[in-house]
Design a protein around this motif. Structure first.
Motif, PDB file in Angstrom:
ATOM      1  N   VAL A 205       0.717  -1.385  -0.013  1.00  0.00           N
ATOM      2  CA  VAL A 205       0.126  -0.157  -0.019  1.00  0.00           C
ATOM      3  C   VAL A 205       0.963   1.435   0.055  1.00  0.00           C
ATOM      4  O   VAL A 205       0.556   2.209  -0.867  1.00  0.00           O
ATOM      5  N   VAL A 206       1.776   1.386   0.926  1.00  0.00           N
ATOM      6  CA  VAL A 206       2.670   2.634   0.935  1.00  0.00           C
ATOM      7  C   VAL A 206       3.505   2.565  -0.338  1.00  0.00           C
ATOM      8  O   VAL A 206       3.518   3.841  -0.782  1.00  0.00           O
ATOM      9  N   ALA A 207       4.106   1.580  -0.838  1.00  0.00           N
ATOM     10  CA  ALA A 207       4.608   1.993  -2.182  1.00  0.00           C
ATOM     11  C   ALA A 207       3.742   2.260  -3.344  1.00  0.00           C
ATOM     12  O   ALA A 207       4.260   3.445  -4.064  1.00  0.00           O
ATOM     13  N   GLY A 208       2.232   2.177  -3.214  1.00  0.00           N
ATOM     14  CA  GLY A 208       1.495   2.550  -4.126  1.00  0.00           C
ATOM     15  C   GLY A 208       0.873   3.995  -3.779  1.00  0.00           C
ATOM     16  O   GLY A 208       0.371   4.675  -4.793  1.00  0.00           O
ATOM     17  N   ALA A 209       1.080   4.469  -2.601  1.00  0.00           N
ATOM     18  CA  ALA A 209       0.119   5.438  -2.309  1.00  0.00           C
ATOM     19  C   ALA A 209       0.595   6.953  -2.842  1.00  0.00           C
ATOM     20  O   ALA A 209      -0.260   7.752  -3.056  1.00  0.00           O
ATOM     21  N   PRO A 210       1.923   6.950  -3.183  1.00  0.00           N
ATOM     22  CA  PRO A 210       2.356   8.202  -3.739  1.00  0.00           C
ATOM     23  C   PRO A 210       1.788   8.638  -5.114  1.00  0.00           C
ATOM     24  O   PRO A 210       1.221   9.766  -5.393  1.00  0.00           O
ATOM     25  N   GLY A 211       1.390   7.780  -5.895  1.00  0.00           N
ATOM     26  CA  GLY A 211       0.730   7.906  -6.816  1.00  0.00           C
ATOM     27  C   GLY A 211      -0.711   8.231  -6.942  1.00  0.00           C
ATOM     28  O   GLY A 211      -1.268   8.808  -7.917  1.00  0.00           O
ATOM     29  N   TRP A 212      -1.409   7.994  -5.943  1.00  0.00           N
ATOM     30  CA  TRP A 212      -2.729   8.449  -5.534  1.00  0.00           C
ATOM     31  C   TRP A 212      -3.021   9.312  -4.812  1.00  0.00           C
ATOM     32  O   TRP A 212      -4.107  10.044  -4.842  1.00  0.00           O
ATOM     33  N   LEU A 213      -2.240   9.815  -3.865  1.00  0.00           N
ATOM     34  CA  LEU A 213      -2.393  10.802  -3.020  1.00  0.00           C
ATOM     35  C   LEU A 213      -1.998  12.408  -3.633  1.00  0.00           C
ATOM     36  O   LEU A 213      -1.229  12.618  -4.389  1.00  0.00           O
ATOM     37  N   ALA A 234       9.493   2.117   5.606  1.00  0.00           N
ATOM     38  CA  ALA A 234       8.954   1.680   4.513  1.00  0.00           C
ATOM     39  C   ALA A 234       8.311   3.014   4.159  1.00  0.00           C
ATOM     40  O   ALA A 234       8.191   3.232   2.911  1.00  0.00           O
ATOM     41  N   LEU A 235       7.431   4.002   4.797  1.00  0.00           N
ATOM     42  CA  LEU A 235       7.199   5.138   4.398  1.00  0.00           C
ATOM     43  C   LEU A 235       8.164   6.084   3.949  1.00  0.00           C
ATOM     44  O   LEU A 235       7.912   6.846   2.734  1.00  0.00           O
ATOM     45  N   ARG A 236       9.303   6.143   4.454  1.00  0.00           N
ATOM     46  CA  ARG A 236      10.299   7.090   4.182  1.00  0.00           C
ATOM     47  C   ARG A 236      10.847   6.382   2.791  1.00  0.00           C
ATOM     48  O   ARG A 236      11.122   7.382   1.811  1.00  0.00           O
ATOM     49  N   ALA A 237      11.069   5.221   2.682  1.00  0.00           N
ATOM     50  CA  ALA A 237      11.450   4.548   1.309  1.00  0.00           C
ATOM     51  C   ALA A 237      10.445   4.858   0.141  1.00  0.00           C
ATOM     52  O   ALA A 237      10.981   5.241  -1.066  1.00  0.00           O
ATOM     53  N   ALA A 238       9.118   5.275   0.448  1.00  0.00           N
ATOM     54  CA  ALA A 238       8.214   5.528  -0.641  1.00  0.00           C
ATOM     55  C   ALA A 238       8.465   6.939  -0.814  1.00  0.00           C
ATOM     56  O   ALA A 238       7.453   7.722  -1.763  1.00  0.00           O
ATOM     57  N   GLY A 239       8.893   7.803  -0.282  1.00  0.00           N
ATOM     58  CA  GLY A 239       9.001   9.289  -0.337  1.00  0.00           C
ATOM     59  C   GLY A 239       8.131   9.913   0.315  1.00  0.00           C
ATOM     60  O   GLY A 239       7.759  11.339  -0.167  1.00  0.00           O
ATOM     61  N   LEU A 240       7.611   9.357   1.400  1.00  0.00           N
ATOM     62  CA  LEU A 240       6.373  10.176   2.046  1.00  0.00           C
ATOM     63  C   LEU A 240       7.024  10.466   3.448  1.00  0.00           C
ATOM     64  O   LEU A 240       7.876  10.032   3.989  1.00  0.00           O
ATOM     65  N   HIS A 241       6.615  11.546   4.107  1.00  0.00           N
ATOM     66  CA  HIS A 241       7.050  12.057   5.444  1.00  0.00           C
ATOM     67  C   HIS A 241       6.427  11.073   6.475  1.00  0.00           C
ATOM     68  O   HIS A 241       5.167  10.765   6.528  1.00  0.00           O
ATOM     69  N   ALA A 255       0.453   4.333  11.886  1.00  0.00           N
ATOM     70  CA  ALA A 255       1.443   4.933  10.844  1.00  0.00           C
ATOM     71  C   ALA A 255       0.828   5.738   9.987  1.00  0.00           C
ATOM     72  O   ALA A 255      -0.271   5.602   9.277  1.00  0.00           O
ATOM     73  N   LEU A 256       1.443   7.265   9.811  1.00  0.00           N
ATOM     74  CA  LEU A 256       1.040   8.095   8.873  1.00  0.00           C
ATOM     75  C   LEU A 256       1.944   8.535   8.137  1.00  0.00           C
ATOM     76  O   LEU A 256       3.153   9.007   8.562  1.00  0.00           O
ATOM     77  N   GLY A 257       1.624   8.513   6.769  1.00  0.00           N
ATOM     78  CA  GLY A 257       2.867   9.088   5.792  1.00  0.00           C
ATOM     79  C   GLY A 257       2.035  10.002   4.985  1.00  0.00           C
ATOM     80  O   GLY A 257       0.898  10.071   4.576  1.00  0.00           O
ATOM     81  N   GLN A 258       2.879  11.116   4.557  1.00  0.00           N
ATOM     82  CA  GLN A 258       2.157  12.226   4.110  1.00  0.00           C
ATOM     83  C   GLN A 258       2.904  12.434   2.737  1.00  0.00           C
ATOM     84  O   GLN A 258       4.302  12.683   2.900  1.00  0.00           O
ATOM     85  N   LYS A 259       2.388  12.898   1.723  1.00  0.00           N
ATOM     86  CA  LYS A 259       3.039  13.197   0.515  1.00  0.00           C
ATOM     87  C   LYS A 259       3.087  14.908   0.428  1.00  0.00           C
ATOM     88  O   LYS A 259       2.220  15.509   0.310  1.00  0.00           O
ATOM     89  N   LEU A 260       4.334  15.326   0.485  1.00  0.00           N
ATOM     90  CA  LEU A 260       4.705  16.570   0.617  1.00  0.00           C
ATOM     91  C   LEU A 260       4.955  17.236  -0.773  1.00  0.00           C
ATOM     92  O   LEU A 260       5.332  16.272  -1.924  1.00  0.00           O
ATOM     93  N   VAL A 261       4.921  18.430  -0.985  1.00  0.00           N
ATOM     94  CA  VAL A 261       5.155  19.067  -2.512  1.00  0.00           C
ATOM     95  C   VAL A 261       6.543  19.020  -2.391  1.00  0.00           C
ATOM     96  O   VAL A 261       7.204  18.912  -3.502  1.00  0.00           O
ATOM     97  N   GLY A 262       7.379  19.449  -1.561  1.00  0.00           N
ATOM     98  CA  GLY A 262       8.891  19.468  -1.541  1.00  0.00           C
ATOM     99  C   GLY A 262       9.502  18.399  -1.077  1.00  0.00           C
ATOM    100  O   GLY A 262       9.015  17.253  -0.955  1.00  0.00           O
ATOM    101  N   PRO A 263      10.955  18.439  -1.029  1.00  0.00           N
ATOM    102  CA  PRO A 263      11.608  17.204  -0.559  1.00  0.00           C
ATOM    103  C   PRO A 263      10.916  16.873   0.710  1.00  0.00           C
ATOM    104  O   PRO A 263      11.012  17.429   1.726  1.00  0.00           O
TER     105      PRO A 263
END
Length: 265
Positions: A205-213, A234-241, A255-263
């Motif tokens: 789920v985490v790996a696919g989440a950035p494409g949907w968020l 796993a969240l950090r590896a997916a590029g999420l905060h 566990a909360l992962g957020q898609k940020l605009v910046g790095p």
């Protein structure tokens, strides 16, 4: 005697049978079963099912969860009280018009509870189990899909989801025999088994989440104390905060992962 003909002696017998079966809250459970029974024969059958370990909620056909009554079917995962933390976090993150996706939705309890708190959200739900999907359709207005994780979701949701609720199976496979019989024998393995460390589905789920968020969107998932470090990784590896939320009263960790605009920092 009740309106359905259930007498005081019948209730006393029901309580005694439930106690003998190991039900800690025998009196309360007998009252719930009597309230759902159409008569003495129906109550007797319900008591027999409960004494054999079937979850109370599946027997009566509903569960009261987070302020809503959720319809249930036999063989569908019963919502847990600790999942109220997921609902609170999701509701706090949305406004009318926000898109919420409930993956591994089971009965649809989480999405239904979020809708109660935020009636204006656009809710979508999905599950791989046909029985669970049928149950979720009992509870939710449309937008309930059958399929594996993201596969059945409409492509139009990509990059637009504000909250991705994913109450994934997170019990390590070797721990399944240690679960209470109610869960082990009466809930689908697909709703419980999370693989070797309990995080197989979470990682998918985490790996696919950035494409949907949407930018700023979040993914939320329950984990155990032992899973905190690998879940954050796993969240950090997916590029999420990555963040952890904990409720001491519920003994719940999310566990909360957020898609940020910046790095990601």
């Amino acid at each position: 005697m009740t309106k359905t003909g259930i007498t005081a002696p019948a209730m006393a017998d029901a309580i005694a049978r439930l106690r003998a079966a190991g039900c800690v809250f025998a009196e309360e459970e007998a009252a719930v079963l009597a309230g759902a029974a159409s008569g003495p024969a129906a109550l007797d059958a319900m008591i027999s099912r409960r004494a054999l370990g079937e979850p109370l909620e599946q027997i009566v056909g509903h569960a009261d969860f987070c302020g809503v009554r959720v319809r249930l079917r036999p063989g569908v995962f019963v919502p847990r009280v600790r999942s109220e933390l997921l609902v609170r976090l999701a509701a706090d993150a949305v406004v009318p018009g926000s898109i919420v996706v409930d993956l591994c939705c089971g009965s649809g309890a989480l999405g239904l509870a979020v809708l109660r708190r935020r009636p204006g959200v656009e809710l979508h739900a999905a599950d791989v189990d046909p029985v669970a999907v049928a149950c979720a359709r009992d509870n939710l207005r449309g937008n309930v899909y059958l399929g594996d994780l993201f596969d059945p979701l409409p492509g139009t949701l990509r990059g637009r989801v504000t909250v991705l609720l994913a109450n994934v199976p997170y019990v390590a496979t070797r721990h399944l025999p240690l679960l209470p019989a109610e869960a082990r024998d009466h809930e689908p393995r697909t709703a419980l088994d999370g693989g070797a460390d309990g995080l197989d589905v979470f990682r998918a789920v985490v790996a696919g989440a950035p494409g949907w968020l949407a930018p700023g969107g979040i993914v939320l998932s329950e984990i155990t104390e032992a899973q905190v470090a690998p879940a954050m990784d796993a969240l950090r590896a997916a590029g999420l905060h990555a963040d952890l939320r904990y409720d001491e009263d519920l003994e719940a960790r999310v566990a909360l992962g957020q898609k940020l605009v910046g790095p990601v920092r």
